[in-house]
Design an enzyme around this catalytic site. Structure first.
Site, PDB file in Angstrom:
ATOM      1  N   GLU A 199      -3.420   3.220   4.197  1.00 15.04           N
ATOM      2  CA  GLU A 199      -2.463   2.702   4.157  1.00 15.04           C
ATOM      3  C   GLU A 199      -0.706   3.526   4.292  1.00 15.04           C
ATOM      4  O   GLU A 199      -0.141   3.348   5.733  1.00 15.04           O
ATOM      5  CB  GLU A 199      -1.812   0.887   3.464  1.00 15.04           C
ATOM      6  CG  GLU A 199      -0.659   0.312   4.430  1.00 15.04           C
ATOM      7  CD  GLU A 199      -0.449  -1.024   3.175  1.00 15.04           C
ATOM      8  OE1 GLU A 199      -1.664  -1.470   2.002  1.00 15.04           O
ATOM      9  OE2 GLU A 199       0.346  -1.566   2.814  1.00 15.04           O
ATOM     10  N   ARG A 257       8.589  -3.944 -11.184  1.00 11.39           N
ATOM     11  CA  ARG A 257       7.002  -4.785  -9.870  1.00 11.39           C
ATOM     12  C   ARG A 257       5.922  -4.016 -10.786  1.00 11.39           C
ATOM     13  O   ARG A 257       4.970  -4.656 -11.101  1.00 11.39           O
ATOM     14  CB  ARG A 257       7.083  -4.371  -8.258  1.00 11.39           C
ATOM     15  CG  ARG A 257       6.194  -4.119  -7.963  1.00 11.39           C
ATOM     16  CD  ARG A 257       5.980  -3.833  -6.797  1.00 11.39           C
ATOM     17  NE  ARG A 257       4.380  -4.063  -6.389  1.00 11.39           N
ATOM     18  CZ  ARG A 257       4.501  -4.045  -4.487  1.00 11.39           C
ATOM     19  NH1 ARG A 257       5.984  -4.006  -3.647  1.00 11.39           N
ATOM     20  NH2 ARG A 257       3.874  -3.766  -3.911  1.00 11.39           N
ATOM     21  N   ASP A 309       1.704   0.051  -5.273  1.00 10.98           N
ATOM     22  CA  ASP A 309       1.071  -0.199  -4.453  1.00 10.98           C
ATOM     23  C   ASP A 309      -0.010   0.736  -3.450  1.00 10.98           C
ATOM     24  O   ASP A 309       0.581   1.634  -2.183  1.00 10.98           O
ATOM     25  CB  ASP A 309       1.489  -1.901  -3.703  1.00 10.98           C
ATOM     26  CG  ASP A 309       0.278  -2.299  -2.634  1.00 10.98           C
ATOM     27  OD1 ASP A 309      -0.981  -1.779  -2.698  1.00 10.98           O
ATOM     28  OD2 ASP A 309       1.253  -2.094  -1.314  1.00 10.98           O
ATOM     29  N   GLU A 353       1.954 -12.325  -3.013  1.00 14.56           N
ATOM     30  CA  GLU A 353       2.145 -11.765  -1.432  1.00 14.56           C
ATOM     31  C   GLU A 353       2.209 -13.601  -0.644  1.00 14.56           C
ATOM     32  O   GLU A 353       1.772 -13.571   0.264  1.00 14.56           O
ATOM     33  CB  GLU A 353       1.803 -10.558  -0.972  1.00 14.56           C
ATOM     34  CG  GLU A 353       2.296  -9.849  -1.623  1.00 14.56           C
ATOM     35  CD  GLU A 353       2.183  -7.877  -1.437  1.00 14.56           C
ATOM     36  OE1 GLU A 353       0.089  -9.246  -0.226  1.00 14.56           O
ATOM     37  OE2 GLU A 353       2.423  -7.088  -1.119  1.00 14.56           O
TER      38      GLU A 353
HETATM   39  C1  GCV Z   1      -3.666  -7.268   1.535  1.00 16.39           C
HETATM   40  C2  GCV Z   1      -0.323  -4.475   0.169  1.00 16.39           C
HETATM   41  C3  GCV Z   1      -0.457  -3.836   1.633  1.00 16.39           C
HETATM   42  C4  GCV Z   1      -1.059  -5.983   1.673  1.00 16.39           C
HETATM   43  C5  GCV Z   1      -2.360  -5.825   0.983  1.00 16.39           C
HETATM   44  C6  GCV Z   1      -1.688  -6.061  -0.169  1.00 16.39           C
HETATM   45  C7  GCV Z   1      -2.762  -6.399  -1.349  1.00 16.39           C
HETATM   46  O1  GCV Z   1       0.855  -5.230   0.070  1.00 16.39           O
HETATM   47  O2  GCV Z   1       0.817  -4.104   2.149  1.00 16.39           O
HETATM   48  O3  GCV Z   1      -1.265  -5.739   3.663  1.00 16.39           O
HETATM   49  O4  GCV Z   1      -2.924  -7.446   1.277  1.00 16.39           O
HETATM   50  O5  GCV Z   1      -1.725  -4.788  -0.463  1.00 16.39           O
HETATM   51  O6  GCV Z   1      -3.221  -5.849  -1.531  1.00 16.39           O
HETATM   52  O7  GCV Z   1      -3.286  -7.111  -1.199  1.00 16.39           O
END
Ligand code: GCV
Length: 672
Positions: free
Chosen positions: A387, A330, A359, A280
């Site tokens: 989340e 993914r 995730d 990311e």
């Molecule tokens: C800290 C997901 C979340 C991101 C997070 C990422 C991760 O994609 O939406 O906010 O980033 O996981 O675990 O690194």
């Protein structure tokens, strides 16, 4: 700002016995001071009794009371303890002072919950028959905070950070209160900053922050918690000192060795670093054509002389991948990236693996990588920040889900190959291993936004310490410690907690497909919402069916599992139904074990999910009289928001499928 003590409120039990409680202990030191403080507070608040400390060798004391004794030969390990009664005495024994601290918290918890069967009115231990011996299930029991230096929290749902504000580190009474809460449930390692290390956070490992970090680490240490920091893999570049972060460039290795020297000189007790690389948008070894073990090992070598550990996340995937070809997936990324590297990591590197391959969705299969590594240290990563599970506006007690993950058999060896065995080191005898969770705290006065979300914080710590505990036991402990023991209160809140994860699953995305959530914010429904470029959907629904074919005829993801899981998942008929759409593309007319069609199941479960929230509201309203108004209101307001949100999910999802298929609900309900 005011804040609560959460589960450490020590509610009054009795003040019949006015005698002081003798505490015998031959030890001294900061941990022992913490123990005395806790005993003094606990006995005063629960029994209005003071404690009387008698120094000298514990065994020389003769009277009734609490005996704290370090016995290095007791084989309880560095953090275990035993509690037992013996002629009017409660003896807490451990190999170390850390074990005594955990034993003390256990004693107070047992007294408060009534679990110990101690004579409640007197607490004099005369006819106490309690015996308990615990060695933590996992060496590392860790919280990862995603707090940013400006005070915001990535995926934070309970206010701002209490570690950072305006690019400064906060150290105050709340830091101590936090450490105490965490130690009471057995957390022994904390990463205070976000894994996305940017801007000022890159400078955390510079002179600018050492003084404050030292103060913070000191408080943590006095509660047996090690401080860890997330670092930026490209620090040598981003701090303006080198033009490369290539792990095989000798200048880079030297930079990190010198940096580690400087860091540990200033922070001698630091545990190490957590690294998110090549994920990311974060920099990593791939930028330089290097492998993840080359990246991690270079850092490991730098921190090794100081006893440091590198925790390296396996959440490595190309977020911009185009998966319209039906093979790109993914879910395969962590295994594809790390399985070939098994055995190549230094012994002070630990791979941190998310519980599922995607995730933190409400339901995912267990990550196959957990069953694929036999020569590598690993930590399991959960997320208690909600989340994707209602963002602490919805109640969603995650411990039953975590229990399922820990009990899941990965079929690596004939015996001892559940996820719990693997990450605790039982299967392959790793010493550096355990469980981490993305924290759900913030500076709200109740710490977790939703009062009931504190059950996840408490529960994660308790479960990481003792994976044998049931989710029911954990919930009931937390309820008694937080709200008291009134039977109806315990019963109703326990019901709410236990039904909350299944309810959330019912009214959101069906049968393991996940997502269908508003991109980026991750709150509320957006069925076709796709996170990055518009290269498809996560669910691949069309007019005939929905789901991702991850069998060998599809993306081939199934083959990452050890037999027989690969074939069980690979066949629609044997795939567990709760994961059916994760693994298979299925026609809407497919008949499930309930006898319903897939489509009807989707309609029904979304109606049921909303009804479950309505039941939770009734259960909460029934105990109104027994609650203080603040606690009652905190939860009822959130439950109402949850109900509205659940209805929105139900209507958006059901109407999406109705429009896609043109097939009405057999029960004739309105689908908007
Ligand atoms: C800290 C997901 C979340 C991101 C997070 C990422 C991760 O994609 O939406 O906010 O980033 O996981 O675990 O690194």
């Amino acid at each position: 700002m005011e804040y609560t003590q959460c589960w450490l409120q020590y509610k009054k039990i009795s003040d019949v016995n006015k005698l002081d409680v003798n505490v015998y202990c031959g030890e001294t030191g900061r941990l022992i001071d913490r123990i005395y403080e806790e005993l003094a507070l606990g006995f005063w608040d629960m029994y209005h009794r003071k404690i009387k400390i008698s120094g000298g060798a514990a065994n020389t004391g003769t009277g009734n009371g609490i005996v704290l004794t370090v016995n290095e030969k007791s084989s309880l390990g560095p953090e275990g303890y035993s509690l037992k009664s013996n002629r009017g005495r409660c003896i807490i024994e451990a190999d170390t002072q850390v074990g005594l601290l955990y034993g003390t918290f256990a004693l107070l918890r047992n007294l408060q919950t009534g679990e110990s069967k101690a004579p409640k009115p007197a607490a004099n231990f005369d006819n106490w028959s309690w015996e308990e011996e615990k060695i933590p299930s996992n060496p590392l029991r860790m919280l990862n905070h995603w707090d940013n230096m400006d005070g915001s929290i990535e995926r934070g749902y309970s206010g701002e950070s209490f570690f950072f504000h305006d690019n400064e580190i906060i150290v105050n009474d709340r830091t101590r209160a936090y450490a105490r809460l965490m130690a009471s449930v057995g957390i022994n390692a904390v990463v205070i900053n976000n894994v996305n290390v940017k801007d000022a956070a890159t400078e955390l490992i510079t002179e600018r922050y050492y003084t404050q970090l030292r103060k913070l680490a000191d408080i943590f240490e006095s509660y047996a918690i090690k401080l860890y920091l997330s670092i930026n893999f490209a620090s040598p570049v981003e701090l303006g000192e080198l033009d490369t972060a290539d792990p095989l460039d000798e200048r880079v290795g030297k930079w990190w060795r010198e940096k580690a020297e400087e860091i540990w000189k200033n922070l001698p007790g630091l545990g190490g670093f957590l690294v998110k690389a090549d994920s990311e948008g974060r920099p990593g070894p791939y930028t330089y054509g290097r492998t993840h073990s080359e990246g991690a090992n270079m850092l490991a070598e730098a921190v090794k002389p100081h006893g440091g550990t590198i925790i390296w996340r396996c959440f490595v995937y190309n977020c911009r991948q185009d998966w319209r070809d039906k093979i790109t997936d993914r879910a395969k990324a962590a295994y594809d990236n790390f399985k070939p590297l098994d055995g190549t990591f230094a012994d002070n590197v630990i791979l941190q693996i998310k519980n599922g391959p995607m995730d933190f969705q409400v339901r995912e299969p267990v990550s196959p990588l957990l069953g694929g590594l036999s020569k590598t240290n690993m930590i399991l990563e959960f997320q208690i920040a909600q989340e994707y599970t209602g963002q602490q506006k919805h109640v969603c007690f995650l411990i039953p889900w975590f229990k399922e993950v820990l009990n899941f058999d990965m079929y690596c060896k004939e015996k001892l190959s559940t996820v719990g065995d693997l990450v605790s080191g039982k299967t392959y005898h790793q010493v550096k291993c355990g469980i981490a969770a993305v924290a759900n705290t913030g500076n709200d006065n109740n710490w977790t936004g939703h009062d009931l979300a504190a059950a996840n914080l408490y529960g994660f710590g308790r479960l990481a310490f003792d994976t044998g505990l049931s989710s029911e036991r954990i919930a009931k402990e937390w309820i008694a410690l937080t709200y008291g023991f009134e039977e109806k209160v315990v019963k109703n809140i326990n019901k709410i907690l236990q039904m909350s994860w299944p309810a959330y699953e019912k009214y959101t995305s069906p049968l393991g497909i996940g997502w269908m959530v508003t991109p980026h914010t991750h709150y509320g429904p957006s069925v076709d919402g796709y996170e990055y470029d518009s290269w498809g959907t996560y669910h691949r629904a069309d007019h005939f069916g929905i789901g991702v074919d991850r069998s060998n005829k599809g993306t081939g993801y199934c083959s990452q599992y050890n037999p027989p899981l690969d074939t069980i998942y690979g066949d629609k008929e044997t795939c567990p139904e709760e994961l059916l759409l994760f693994f298979h593309y299925v026609d809407y007319s497919y008949t499930l074990s309930s006898g319903k069609t897939l489509l009807q199941h989707i309609y029904d479960s979304h109606f049921e999910g909303v009804e479950d929230v309505e039941k939770m509201i009734c259960l909460w309203e029934e105990i109104k009289e027994a609650m203080d108004m603040d606690s009652y209101n905190n939860v009822i307001l959130k439950l109402n928001e949850q109900l509205n949100s659940a209805k929105e999910w139900r209507d958006v999802i059901n109407s999406y499928f109705y429009r896609k298929t043109g097939i009405p609900d057999v029960k004739g309900r309105n689908i908007y």
